[in-house]
Design a protein around this motif. Structure first.
Motif, mmCIF file in Angstrom:
data_model
loop_
_atom_site.group_PDB
_atom_site.id
_atom_site.type_symbol
_atom_site.label_atom_id
_atom_site.label_comp_id
_atom_site.label_asym_id
_atom_site.label_seq_id
_atom_site.Cartn_x
_atom_site.Cartn_y
_atom_site.Cartn_z
ATOM 1 N N GLU A 209 23.560 39.474 4.934
ATOM 2 C CA GLU A 209 23.889 38.789 3.687
ATOM 3 C C GLU A 209 23.644 37.292 3.830
ATOM 4 O O GLU A 209 23.732 36.736 4.928
ATOM 5 C CB GLU A 209 25.368 39.017 3.329
ATOM 6 C CG GLU A 209 25.740 40.481 3.145
ATOM 7 C CD GLU A 209 27.252 40.658 3.003
ATOM 8 O OE1 GLU A 209 27.994 39.634 3.045
ATOM 9 O OE2 GLU A 209 27.694 41.812 2.870
ATOM 10 N N TRP A 211 24.532 33.577 3.974
ATOM 11 C CA TRP A 211 25.667 32.702 4.250
ATOM 12 C C TRP A 211 25.127 31.291 4.478
ATOM 13 O O TRP A 211 23.918 31.078 4.536
ATOM 14 C CB TRP A 211 26.409 33.174 5.508
ATOM 15 C CG TRP A 211 27.292 34.377 5.297
ATOM 16 C CD1 TRP A 211 26.922 35.585 4.798
ATOM 17 C CD2 TRP A 211 28.690 34.468 5.588
ATOM 18 N NE1 TRP A 211 27.998 36.436 4.765
ATOM 19 C CE2 TRP A 211 29.092 35.780 5.234
ATOM 20 C CE3 TRP A 211 29.628 33.590 6.114
ATOM 21 C CZ2 TRP A 211 30.404 36.218 5.399
ATOM 22 C CZ3 TRP A 211 30.937 34.020 6.287
ATOM 23 C CH2 TRP A 211 31.318 35.316 5.925
ATOM 24 N N SER A 229 30.243 32.662 2.981
ATOM 25 C CA SER A 229 29.406 33.589 2.235
ATOM 26 C C SER A 229 28.897 32.921 0.965
ATOM 27 O O SER A 229 29.635 32.195 0.289
ATOM 28 C CB SER A 229 30.193 34.847 1.866
ATOM 29 O OG SER A 229 29.454 35.665 0.981
ATOM 30 N N GLU A 230 27.632 33.167 0.622
ATOM 31 C CA GLU A 230 27.119 32.633 -0.631
ATOM 32 C C GLU A 230 27.754 33.320 -1.833
ATOM 33 O O GLU A 230 27.748 32.772 -2.936
ATOM 34 C CB GLU A 230 25.591 32.761 -0.688
ATOM 35 C CG GLU A 230 24.866 31.783 0.216
ATOM 36 C CD GLU A 230 23.408 31.617 -0.150
ATOM 37 O OE1 GLU A 230 22.972 32.182 -1.173
ATOM 38 O OE2 GLU A 230 22.694 30.897 0.586
ATOM 39 N N THR A 241 32.740 42.603 9.114
ATOM 40 C CA THR A 241 33.211 41.341 9.696
ATOM 41 C C THR A 241 32.800 41.233 11.157
ATOM 42 O O THR A 241 32.353 40.182 11.622
ATOM 43 C CB THR A 241 34.738 41.218 9.567
ATOM 44 O OG1 THR A 241 35.132 41.474 8.225
ATOM 45 C CG2 THR A 241 35.211 39.837 9.982
ATOM 46 N N LYS A 244 29.179 40.443 11.407
ATOM 47 C CA LYS A 244 28.897 39.075 10.960
ATOM 48 C C LYS A 244 29.245 38.044 12.030
ATOM 49 O O LYS A 244 28.475 37.106 12.276
ATOM 50 C CB LYS A 244 29.651 38.786 9.664
ATOM 51 C CG LYS A 244 29.083 39.509 8.451
ATOM 52 C CD LYS A 244 30.017 39.416 7.246
ATOM 53 C CE LYS A 244 29.491 40.240 6.083
ATOM 54 N NZ LYS A 244 30.457 40.310 4.962
ATOM 55 N N SER A 259 37.452 34.897 12.061
ATOM 56 C CA SER A 259 37.867 35.157 10.684
ATOM 57 C C SER A 259 39.382 35.144 10.605
ATOM 58 O O SER A 259 40.060 35.754 11.441
ATOM 59 C CB SER A 259 37.351 36.516 10.214
ATOM 60 O OG SER A 259 37.897 36.859 8.946
ATOM 61 N N HIS A 273 37.664 33.482 -1.015
ATOM 62 C CA HIS A 273 36.240 33.325 -0.697
ATOM 63 C C HIS A 273 36.052 33.605 0.786
ATOM 64 O O HIS A 273 36.645 32.919 1.633
ATOM 65 C CB HIS A 273 35.759 31.911 -1.043
ATOM 66 C CG HIS A 273 34.273 31.771 -1.062
ATOM 67 N ND1 HIS A 273 33.594 31.156 -2.083
ATOM 68 C CD2 HIS A 273 33.311 32.176 -0.177
ATOM 69 C CE1 HIS A 273 32.289 31.184 -1.838
ATOM 70 N NE2 HIS A 273 32.107 31.798 -0.678
ATOM 71 N N GLU A 274 35.212 34.588 1.098
ATOM 72 C CA GLU A 274 35.016 34.993 2.490
ATOM 73 C C GLU A 274 34.375 33.862 3.299
ATOM 74 O O GLU A 274 33.332 33.322 2.922
ATOM 75 C CB GLU A 274 34.128 36.238 2.560
ATOM 76 C CG GLU A 274 34.067 36.818 3.964
ATOM 77 C CD GLU A 274 33.189 38.058 4.057
ATOM 78 O OE1 GLU A 274 33.314 38.762 5.082
ATOM 79 O OE2 GLU A 274 32.386 38.316 3.138
ATOM 80 N N HIS A 275 35.015 33.533 4.397
ATOM 81 C CA HIS A 275 34.500 32.467 5.253
ATOM 82 C C HIS A 275 35.084 32.620 6.655
ATOM 83 O O HIS A 275 36.103 33.290 6.849
ATOM 84 C CB HIS A 275 34.859 31.086 4.691
ATOM 85 C CG HIS A 275 36.321 30.768 4.741
ATOM 86 N ND1 HIS A 275 37.244 31.356 3.883
ATOM 87 C CD2 HIS A 275 37.042 29.950 5.548
ATOM 88 C CE1 HIS A 275 38.451 30.898 4.159
ATOM 89 N NE2 HIS A 275 38.365 30.054 5.166
#
Length: 511
Positions: A209, A211, A229-230, A241, A244, A259, A273-275
């Motif tokens: 994905e 990022w 993540s965009e 996860t 990633k 994470s 927001h995933e980061h």
């Protein structure tokens, strides 16, 4: 103030530190003239020699703010936003930053490429280096582990209930949707939204994905980076996860990455927001030794065990990425369903999940190292803020949730403590003190009344230096106690049995 001279100073700075090319100099000067409401450049030889000695752009920021106020170039109070825009103009555009970053990475490696992006982010004022250096920093060695403790003078305390609301808040048409979204790059900001004209990011692919990676403006440690993540999607810790974070350390073997857990109280401050957070720093937990070793017979190439650490951390090490990934995924999935009433761990209340974890990845030599910190966000009548959250007796020092960074042993304490600890030090050193005064909740030391009482049980200190040592020692013990609070498996016989039961259920056995 001479705006024309200021422009020449900015041009000189950009040529020296922001990679302004000679062919873009006239173009950039004309853009600055327009922004400053001027019509012709400086006439003569501008004195710019001091610019080349600048380590950070603070002096130039101050000059821009003063000129903007003098000329009315922005609304009152918006001078810093205006200055960020000027430095955004002087910084190479995102396409050029990405091109340069990956060219350096291909030729010289990931750390040299990161040096380029980090240096650019400091030199254009996005990373607040001067503010960061004002933070109070010290270490605490408890004989087995060492904690790093900071009083952060630029970071406001956050409320756990407000953080939790982010997950269920309706998605309005706010632009950008949150402070992490890709649309922040170059955004002027408005109201409480910080300006981001001078931020620069680099794109990457994690888990197949899109990022991107940027640095934190108020870094908590060396080269504190954020992978984002965009897509504006909520935090979630699952099989993807693991892939990633491993993709990240393959691309950036010079950095760790981790994470936050994906639930309120035990997660970070932005759950919608995933980061991930990472950087060059060796966290205190990274120096922890194995306490109990385990093995999974089907994966003889993996070294595994419980770390000798405050909270409940299990580590996997192997040169085989697939083996580490498979076991990490198994543990994460099993933990989401695991119950241990004896340890106060219940995975669900009805359909509400309580178990999550923080996966942290590094590369050490040729080995992949993945550490899983197991978390639970359940609350009860005794601990309404969270059973495995900071307990009330410690709230005067810290009441926020303990996220990834602090779970690894780097404490970020609120800036209010600087003045409060100084005042408490004076009291312990013998300054006049009315013990009944802090019992009023309007008193500035109301939160610390218990701490003061405990410290004075030993009597007053011989001098202020001794008083300071006593106060800091108290804070050190509180920080260690907070991490003990977050341990789902306490470091006692019940906790050890619970941890062993969980690991055996995942196919591990003690060596």
């Amino acid at each position: 103030m001479n705006g024309e001279l200021l422009i020449e100073r900015l041009i000189a700075y950009a040529k020296a530190f922001l990679h302004l090319q000679a062919c873009d100099e006239i173009y950039t000067r004309n853009l600055l003239l327009s922004k400053f409401g001027l019509f012709a450049p400086y006439d003569g030889n501008a004195e710019t020699s001091d610019v080349y000695e600048m380590r950070v752009p603070d002096a130039l920021y101050a000059e821009i703010c003063a000129f903007a106020r003098e000329r009315g170039l922005c609304d009152a109070g918006e001078e810093a936003r205006f200055a960020a825009g000027i430095f955004g103009l002087l910084t190479p555009p995102p396409s050029e930053v990405n091109r340069a970053f990956y060219a350096i990475k291909a030729e010289k490696g990931a750390q040299c490429a990161c040096d380029y992006l980090y240096g650019l982010s400091v030199r254009n004022g996005y990373i607040q280096k001067t503010a960061i250096e004002k933070n109070l920093v010290w270490t605490y060695d408890d004989g087995q582990n060492t904690l790093e403790i900071t009083v952060n003078l630029s970071k406001p305390e956050k409320n756990n209930k407000d953080i939790a609301k982010l997950l269920t808040a309706p998605q309005s048409k706010r632009y950008p949707a949150c402070a992490l979204c890709k649309e922040n790059e170059g955004f002027e900001g408005q109201g409480a939204q910080a300006p981001r004209q001078n931020i620069r990011t680099v794109k990457t692919i994690l888990g197949g994905e899109p990022w991107f990676v940027q640095y934190s403006p108020y870094a908590y440690y060396d080269e504190h980076c954020i992978a984002i993540s965009e897509a504006h999607t909520p935090m979630n810790v699952n099989d993807s996860t693991v892939e990633k974070v491993l993709d990240f350390v393959d691309a950036f073997p010079n950095y760790f990455i981790g994470s936050n857990a994906s639930l309120p109280i035990i997660g970070g401050s932005i759950l919608n927001h995933e980061h991930f957070q990472g950087g060059r720093h060796e966290m205190p937990m990274h120096r922890a030794e194995f306490d109990v070793l385990y093995e999974e017979p089907a994966f003889p190439d993996v070294r595994a065990g419980i770390l000798d650490w405050y909270n409940s951390a299990f580590q996997l090490e192997s040169e085989n990425r697939a083996s580490v990934a498979a076991l990490a995924k198994r543990l994460i999935a099993a933990w989401k369903k695991f119950d241990s009433p004896a340890c106060n761990v219940l995975s669900h209340s009805g359909d509400t999940p309580h178990n999550s974890c923080s996966p942290i990845a590094r590369k050490v030599g040729g080995k992949y190292v993945v550490t899983l910190i197991f978390r639970n966000n359940r609350a009860d009548e005794q601990f309404p803020d969270g059973i495995f959250h900071v307990h009330p007796r410690y709230h005067n020092i810290k009441s926020e949730g303990i996220g990834l960074i602090e779970a690894m042993g780097l404490f970020i304490l609120p800036g209010r403590l600087k003045a409060q600890l100084e005042e408490i030090t004076d009291i312990v050193a013998g300054a006049p003190y009315d013990a009944s005064a802090p019992e009023e909740n309007t008193h500035p030391l109301y939160l610390h009344r218990g701490m003061i009482k405990d410290l004075l049980q030993e009597g007053t200190a011989a001098n202020r230096e001794a008083a300071h040592e006593r106060v800091i020692s108290y804070v050190n013990r509180v920080c260690a106690g907070i991490l003990d609070c977050t341990a789902v498996f306490k470091r006692d016989e019940t906790g050890r049995r619970g941890f062993d039961e969980f690991l055996r259920g995942c196919g591990f056995q003690r060596t």
